[in-house]
Design an enzyme around this catalytic site. Structure first.
Site, mmCIF file in Angstrom:
data_model
loop_
_atom_site.group_PDB
_atom_site.id
_atom_site.type_symbol
_atom_site.label_atom_id
_atom_site.label_comp_id
_atom_site.label_asym_id
_atom_site.label_seq_id
_atom_site.Cartn_x
_atom_site.Cartn_y
_atom_site.Cartn_z
ATOM 1 N N THR A 86 0.845 -1.209 0.000
ATOM 2 C CA THR A 86 0.000 0.000 0.000
ATOM 3 C C THR A 86 0.868 1.242 0.000
ATOM 4 O OG1 THR A 86 -1.439 -1.259 1.485
ATOM 5 C CG2 THR A 86 -1.991 1.039 1.147
ATOM 6 N N THR A 87 1.941 1.208 0.775
ATOM 7 C CA THR A 87 2.840 2.358 0.924
ATOM 8 C C THR A 87 3.481 2.731 -0.409
ATOM 9 O OG1 THR A 87 3.275 1.583 3.169
ATOM 10 C CG2 THR A 87 4.775 3.238 2.315
ATOM 11 N N TYR A 134 -13.457 -4.033 0.639
ATOM 12 C CA TYR A 134 -14.700 -3.541 0.028
ATOM 13 C C TYR A 134 -15.845 -4.561 0.013
ATOM 14 C CZ TYR A 134 -17.815 -0.771 -2.877
ATOM 15 O OH TYR A 134 -18.896 -0.060 -3.332
ATOM 16 N N TYR A 152 -2.236 -10.596 5.433
ATOM 17 C CA TYR A 152 -2.130 -9.191 5.849
ATOM 18 C C TYR A 152 -3.501 -8.716 6.300
ATOM 19 C CZ TYR A 152 -1.116 -4.127 5.431
ATOM 20 O OH TYR A 152 -0.968 -2.781 5.666
ATOM 21 N N ARG A 169 -8.170 -0.322 6.451
ATOM 22 C CA ARG A 169 -8.206 -0.155 4.992
ATOM 23 C C ARG A 169 -9.199 -1.097 4.313
ATOM 24 N NH1 ARG A 169 -4.458 2.884 2.301
ATOM 25 N NH2 ARG A 169 -2.772 3.735 3.559
ATOM 26 N N LYS A 182 1.033 -10.355 8.827
ATOM 27 C CA LYS A 182 1.288 -8.946 9.128
ATOM 28 C C LYS A 182 -0.008 -8.446 9.749
ATOM 29 C CE LYS A 182 2.191 -4.394 7.159
ATOM 30 N NZ LYS A 182 2.244 -3.547 5.947
ATOM 31 N N ILE A 212 6.664 -5.112 9.696
ATOM 32 C CA ILE A 212 6.768 -4.577 8.338
ATOM 33 C C ILE A 212 6.377 -3.114 8.488
ATOM 34 C CG2 ILE A 212 5.813 -4.568 6.005
ATOM 35 C CD1 ILE A 212 5.637 -7.633 6.186
#
Length: 290
Positions: free
Chosen positions: A46-47, A109, A134, A139, A163, A205
């Site tokens: 994402t980063t 979503y 993850y 998010r 994560k 992470i």
């Protein structure tokens, strides 16, 4: 897979003023992290603003990182989405020869229930690839509960790591307490890194870690060595900057830090925008203290 231990950093994608990928700055960022003790690199998370990169750009970024890294650090590749069959296909078709594992975010979503989340990761596990679960409810809109993670961990050895970025630290501790042998957890929340590592986690992470790799990796190593007071000294020094970089979302804060350090230029792709003047000033002031 104990090779993924310590500080992994979720690399940003630097951009030029015309918003093309700035490969020169990406090289600088990789070298800076390798030189300062980062343990592994996470690519296209994402980063990295992966959602705004074209498939060609993703390919170029991956190839560039592989080349610059030159097998010095383990690499993890982000492949996730909310269409399970498509994610499975992408994992199967990806050339993972240079990667230790795939980091795959839980479906966002659609908001599946726990059984849906279990079936999603069960299907990804069927690829036979090493996959990191993850969980980032802020998010995705849905929490992978500890019970679901433990169920997956017990049944599929190639789902070897999570994560975890749930807002409730007790969830991390539940997983650490009950996890099977060979399964591990890294913090997906920079501020929880130290307590989670001391409780038996395998590190983090990290986002802030790429701006302060030496400090962050030293802190995590001290935690592994159970040198608690020295570790908390570093943690306390970095708490304010860690909070500031997430104040207006990620990666606008860390890009401000990296720009201030002269590693990258401060550009983001829409719908993300750079840190506001007020936040940038606060980040700059906090960096001066560190």
């Amino acid at each position: 897979m104990s090779i993924l231990k310590g500080v992994g950093v979720a690399l940003v994608t630097p951009f030029n003023e015309d918003l093309s990928v700035d490969f020169e700055s990406l090289t600088k960022l990789i070298e800076y992290n390798i030189e300062n003790g980062t343990n592994y690199l996470v690519v296209l998370g994402t980063t990295a603003e992966a959602a705004t990169l074209s498939s060609d750009e993703k390919k170029q970024v991956v190839e560039h990182i592989i080349k610059v890294n030159n097998k010095r650090l383990p690499l993890v590749l982000g492949i996730g989405g909310n269409n399970t069959l498509e994610v499975k296909q992408q994992i199967e078709e990806a050339d993972l020869s240079d990667f230790t594992a795939v980091l795959s975010v839980s479906p966002y979503y659609n908001k599946p229930n726990q059984e849906g989340l279990y079936q999603h990761y069960k299907m990804l596990a069927s690829t036979g690839k090493n996959i990191i679960i993850y969980n980032v409810p802020s998010r995705t809109g849905q929490n992978v509960e500890a019970e679901t993670t433990l169920r997956l961990a017990k049944e599929f050895p190639n789902l070897f790591l999570i994560k975890e970025a749930a807002p409730n630290i007790l969830q991390y501790f539940d997983i650490l307490r009950k996890k099977p042998e060979g399964f591990n957890l890294v913090s997906g929340d920079d501020e929880f890194t130290l307590p989670v590592t001391l409780a038996g986690g395998a590190g983090v992470i990290s986002v802030i870690g790429q701006g302060y790799p030496k400090e962050f990796s030293t802190m995590v190593q001290l935690a592994f060595d159970k040198k608690v007071d020295e570790a908390y000294e570093i943690h306390n020094k970095l708490v304010d900057i860690t909070r500031l970089i997430f104040a207006e979302g990620n990666p606008c804060g860390i890009k401000a830090v990296l720009a201030e350090k002269g590693l990258i230029k401060n550009y983001l792709r829409l719908p993300l925008v750079p840190a506001s003047e007020g936040l940038y000033a606060k980040i700059k002031a906090e960096m001066a203290k560190i």
